[in-house]
Design a protein around this motif. Structure first.
Motif, PDB file in Angstrom:
ATOM      1  N   SER A 222       8.315  60.918  50.497  1.00 21.97           N
ATOM      2  CA  SER A 222       9.673  60.468  50.260  1.00 21.97           C
ATOM      3  C   SER A 222       9.221  60.989  47.974  1.00 21.97           C
ATOM      4  O   SER A 222      10.047  61.609  47.666  1.00 21.97           O
ATOM      5  N   ASP A 223       7.596  61.614  47.874  1.00 20.08           N
ATOM      6  CA  ASP A 223       7.525  61.332  46.586  1.00 20.08           C
ATOM      7  C   ASP A 223       7.305  63.048  46.788  1.00 20.08           C
ATOM      8  O   ASP A 223       7.910  63.537  45.619  1.00 20.08           O
ATOM      9  N   ASP A 224       7.488  63.583  47.835  1.00 18.29           N
ATOM     10  CA  ASP A 224       7.652  65.124  47.648  1.00 18.29           C
ATOM     11  C   ASP A 224       9.034  65.229  47.847  1.00 18.29           C
ATOM     12  O   ASP A 224       9.281  66.451  47.187  1.00 18.29           O
ATOM     13  N   ILE A 225       9.934  64.519  48.051  1.00 14.64           N
ATOM     14  CA  ILE A 225      11.481  64.808  48.130  1.00 14.64           C
ATOM     15  C   ILE A 225      11.578  64.617  46.759  1.00 14.64           C
ATOM     16  O   ILE A 225      12.680  65.690  46.224  1.00 14.64           O
ATOM     17  N   ALA A 226      11.384  63.926  45.877  1.00 16.49           N
ATOM     18  CA  ALA A 226      11.372  63.276  44.870  1.00 16.49           C
ATOM     19  C   ALA A 226      10.625  64.657  44.053  1.00 16.49           C
ATOM     20  O   ALA A 226      11.479  64.647  42.770  1.00 16.49           O
ATOM     21  N   HIS A 227       9.890  65.459  44.167  1.00 15.34           N
ATOM     22  CA  HIS A 227       9.448  66.439  42.817  1.00 15.34           C
ATOM     23  C   HIS A 227      10.230  67.383  43.219  1.00 15.34           C
ATOM     24  O   HIS A 227      10.614  68.130  42.356  1.00 15.34           O
ATOM     25  N   LEU A 228      10.812  67.387  44.736  1.00 10.40           N
ATOM     26  CA  LEU A 228      11.766  69.370  44.274  1.00 10.40           C
ATOM     27  C   LEU A 228      13.085  68.129  43.875  1.00 10.40           C
ATOM     28  O   LEU A 228      13.548  69.785  43.672  1.00 10.40           O
ATOM     29  N   ILE A 229      13.605  67.474  43.993  1.00  9.19           N
ATOM     30  CA  ILE A 229      15.016  66.744  43.234  1.00  9.19           C
ATOM     31  C   ILE A 229      14.463  66.879  41.816  1.00  9.19           C
ATOM     32  O   ILE A 229      15.349  67.276  40.986  1.00  9.19           O
ATOM     33  N   ASN A 230      13.487  66.162  41.489  1.00 12.35           N
ATOM     34  CA  ASN A 230      13.295  66.287  40.008  1.00 12.35           C
ATOM     35  C   ASN A 230      12.332  66.818  39.503  1.00 12.35           C
ATOM     36  O   ASN A 230      12.466  67.495  38.215  1.00 12.35           O
ATOM     37  N   GLY A 231      11.780  67.795  39.892  1.00 18.18           N
ATOM     38  CA  GLY A 231      11.183  68.652  38.710  1.00 18.18           C
ATOM     39  C   GLY A 231      11.133  69.961  39.493  1.00 18.18           C
ATOM     40  O   GLY A 231      11.036  70.818  38.712  1.00 18.18           O
ATOM     41  N   GLU A 232      10.842  70.291  40.580  1.00 19.87           N
ATOM     42  CA  GLU A 232      11.486  71.906  40.638  1.00 19.87           C
ATOM     43  C   GLU A 232      12.565  72.657  40.826  1.00 19.87           C
ATOM     44  O   GLU A 232      13.279  73.537  40.419  1.00 19.87           O
ATOM     45  N   ILE A 233      13.958  71.677  40.055  1.00 19.94           N
ATOM     46  CA  ILE A 233      14.561  71.760  39.494  1.00 19.94           C
ATOM     47  C   ILE A 233      14.602  72.293  38.607  1.00 19.94           C
ATOM     48  O   ILE A 233      15.891  73.087  38.183  1.00 19.94           O
ATOM     49  N   GLU A 234      14.011  71.820  37.227  1.00 17.12           N
ATOM     50  CA  GLU A 234      13.815  72.473  36.159  1.00 17.12           C
ATOM     51  C   GLU A 234      13.322  73.737  36.426  1.00 17.12           C
ATOM     52  O   GLU A 234      13.585  74.895  35.771  1.00 17.12           O
ATOM     53  N   ARG A 235      12.426  74.100  37.589  1.00 13.58           N
ATOM     54  CA  ARG A 235      12.043  75.464  36.867  1.00 13.58           C
ATOM     55  C   ARG A 235      13.366  76.549  38.145  1.00 13.58           C
ATOM     56  O   ARG A 235      12.851  77.554  36.860  1.00 13.58           O
ATOM     57  N   LEU A 236      13.838  76.045  38.883  1.00 19.12           N
ATOM     58  CA  LEU A 236      14.952  76.584  39.085  1.00 19.12           C
ATOM     59  C   LEU A 236      15.819  77.421  37.662  1.00 19.12           C
ATOM     60  O   LEU A 236      16.258  78.355  37.898  1.00 19.12           O
ATOM     61  N   GLU A 237      15.801  76.012  37.073  1.00 16.19           N
ATOM     62  CA  GLU A 237      16.583  76.207  36.134  1.00 16.19           C
ATOM     63  C   GLU A 237      16.402  77.674  35.208  1.00 16.19           C
ATOM     64  O   GLU A 237      17.019  78.389  34.731  1.00 16.19           O
ATOM     65  N   THR A 238      15.094  77.748  35.047  1.00 10.69           N
ATOM     66  CA  THR A 238      13.992  78.459  34.032  1.00 10.69           C
ATOM     67  C   THR A 238      14.734  80.422  35.162  1.00 10.69           C
ATOM     68  O   THR A 238      14.543  81.061  35.258  1.00 10.69           O
TER      69      THR A 238
END
Length: 580
Positions: A145-161
């Motif tokens: 679950s923490d891997d999924i949370a990392h993608l949804i909440n963390g990597e999404i910001e890098r995608l915006e960049t």
């Protein structure tokens, strides 16, 4: 050997372009309107800026005493007797007007870019979350679950960049093309020489871009590890504190952060050399430009002045292209990781509900010759079980014996690998599972309090329930004893207040939530574990009342629960079960 190196570099270049193209294609496919608006305003702005710069050439030519032939101005001059001074002021005025109009176009473009970013981020988040929500339990249960949370909440910001870099890169390439065309009109030879130098500089800096891509992958790994550490700590904080293991976790986080920052510092140390090289090569290119312009092409002062103005606008954009390429390649792995998770989740999506409605349970749920295994480990083998309306069926046995798997099969979260599940003689197919769960209420061992009011928590999954239904459920679950004392009643906010509810109180709220659903089958997982005798007794009384109108399946090791059951199935391990 040299050929193989060139081939490898060419392969990496093609791969990098393909990765960028995939993101650009995704942007266009999901936000066509915003994308086209950006292109239109980009075209208008670049034409205005290019035209404004183009007017400086004849203006400078007038000042230097070598006026250019301008048919419109020449005709007007002859007719109205316009002076060179008037022509000079007119050109500067037109330059100012076009610049202002270009600035307005830039504003509209910036607004369109902001809308594109917000719309894209919303679509990506929603599509990813929907894919995860609609995927099967067999898929979700194997993911952290923490891997999924990392993608949804963390990597999404890098995608915006990364998306921002794509848009800005397209903008800068567009302006580079416009400025190059303008300089070609002034002096084709000098322009071709300058373009060749620029391409050479860009190729020299390819190593810095490759380092950015490699660092992007490492950054994803570091962030994932940090989310895992923090997620594990928060989910097990009570146990960690009970074992005085806080320092060990702090040390783990410290090591992870140290490694991440060391890698970041090493990347910054290496990548900043590209800025040094770029500045040095640009200075060298400027010196070469002046030398070639004067000594080889014998350019006039107005030509050199105009080209210098154009190239002064080109330089920052060329530098921005390099910076954006590095930032894009560094953040591109985030987009690829998000897409990978979405594809995996979509490929494991639960089947849509069948066209024909599932009959409402009136008699019994039967498992016939059911087998289920995890790899080579057989958990259930040729299991037969009948769960009748009006009965409490208890499942007991050692840990790992298949109790939770049996509950998942009854819930339709897992599917039998052999045999079948029947609802009143109706064989449950894959397409029936979602409809089947409409008739079930599940009460997990760890009761969950959701963000929202008390009413929101009790009507979860049954939004059309009335206040009378809610109050009846609270009474039946013996939860009204404490909910009646909560200020605000059903509108009390449980997300910020009353977080200190006891385990027994949370369990009774969870049971009330199940009762509000008015199901035909209740599934309880260890409903009395870790409860005091009073709370356990209340829950046992509730089970007796619920079986009057529904079927009840209970997983439990509690002797009192087993004693209350009408039928007991003991799973003894190795896939076998005995009805007691």
């Amino acid at each position: 050997m040299v050929f193989s190196r060139l081939k490898a570099k060419g392969g990496r270049f093609k791969t990098g372009l393909l990765r960028v193209w995939n993101l650009a294609s995704y942007l266009y496919s999901t936000s066509r309107r915003n994308f086209l608006q950006i292109c239109i305003w980009l075209l208008v702005g670049s034409i205005c800026e290019g035209a404004a710069l183009a007017l400086l050439y004849p203006a400078l030519a007038i000042v230097t005493g070598h006026p250019l032939a301008l048919p419109i101005f020449d005709a007007l001059s002859l007719r109205y007797g316009l002076t060179d001074e008037f022509r000079f002021i007119s050109l500067l005025s037109a330059f100012f007007a076009l610049t202002v109009f270009g600035a307005l176009a830039a504003r509209q473009r910036a607004i369109a870019v902001a809308f594109l970013l917000s719309a894209t981020m919303k679509r990506v988040r929603l599509a990813l979350f929907a894919s995860i929500a609609q995927s099967s339990w067999s898929f979700l249960s194997t993911r952290r679950s923490d891997d999924i949370a990392h993608l949804i909440n963390g990597e999404i910001e890098r995608l915006e960049t990364a998306v921002g870099c794509i848009v800005l890169s397209a903008q800068n390439f567009f302006f580079l093309a416009i400025y190059t065309l303008l300089s070609l009109l002034v002096s084709p030879g000098i322009t071709l020489f300058s373009v060749g130098v620029g391409i050479g500089i860009y190729l020299v800096l390819s190593k810095a871009r490759r380092q950015s891509g490699d660092f992007g992958h490492r950054l994803t790994e570091f962030k994932q590890l940090q989310f895992r550490l923090v997620g594990t700590f928060l989910s097990a904080v009570k146990t960690i504190k009970a074992y005085n293991a806080e320092k060990a976790y702090v040390s783990s986080v410290d090591k992870s952060l140290t490694d991440a920052y060391a890698e970041t510092n090493a990347y910054v140390s290496a990548s900043t050399w590209s800025g040094v090289f770029f500045t040095s090569l640009t200075a060298l290119a400027l010196a070469a430009f002046l030398a070639v312009s004067i000594l080889v092409f014998k350019a006039s002062v107005s030509e050199i002045g105009t080209l210098l103005i154009i190239f002064s606008r080109l330089g920052p954009r060329f530098s921005a292209v390099q910076d954006q390429a590095q930032a894009l390649l560094m953040n591109l792995p985030a987009f690829e990781a998000l897409q990978r998770l979405r594809r995996d989740a979509s490929s494991h999506a639960e089947p849509n509900s069948g066209a024909s409605p599932l009959p409402r349970l009136t008699r019994d749920v039967c498992l016939k010759e059911v087998c289920f295994s995890y790899g080579d480990r057989m958990v259930l083998k040729d299991l037969n079980l009948q769960i009748r309306v009006g009965m409490i069926v208890a499942i007991t046995g050692p840990s790992g014996g298949g109790k939770s798997t049996l509950a998942d099969l009854v819930l339709g979260l897992q599917r039998p690998q052999k045999g079948a599940l029947f609802v009143d003689d109706h064989r449950l197919e894959d397409s029936d599972c979602r409809n089947w769960r409409q008739q079930i209420a599940y009460v997990p061992q760890e009761s969950q309090i959701f963000n929202g009011s008390l009413r929101d928590n009790l009507t979860f999954g049954q939004l059309n329930a009335s206040d009378e239904d809610i109050k009846r459920a609270l009474v039946l679950a013996h939860a009204n004893e404490f909910t009646d004392l909560i200020p605000g009643g059903l509108d009390a906010d449980l997300s910020t207040e009353y977080t200190g509810l006891s385990g027994g109180q949370k369990q009774r709220l969870s049971i009330a939530r199940a009762i509000v659903r008015q199901p035909r089958l209740f599934v309880f997982d260890e409903p009395t574990s870790a409860l005091d005798a009073y709370s356990a007794g209340l829950i046992l009384n509730t089970l007796d009342q619920l079986k009057q109108t529904s079927a009840v399946l209970v997983i439990s090791h509690d002797p009192l629960v087993i004693k209350r059951a009408d039928r007991v199935l003991e799973l003894t391990g190795a896939g076998h079960g005995d009805v007691l």
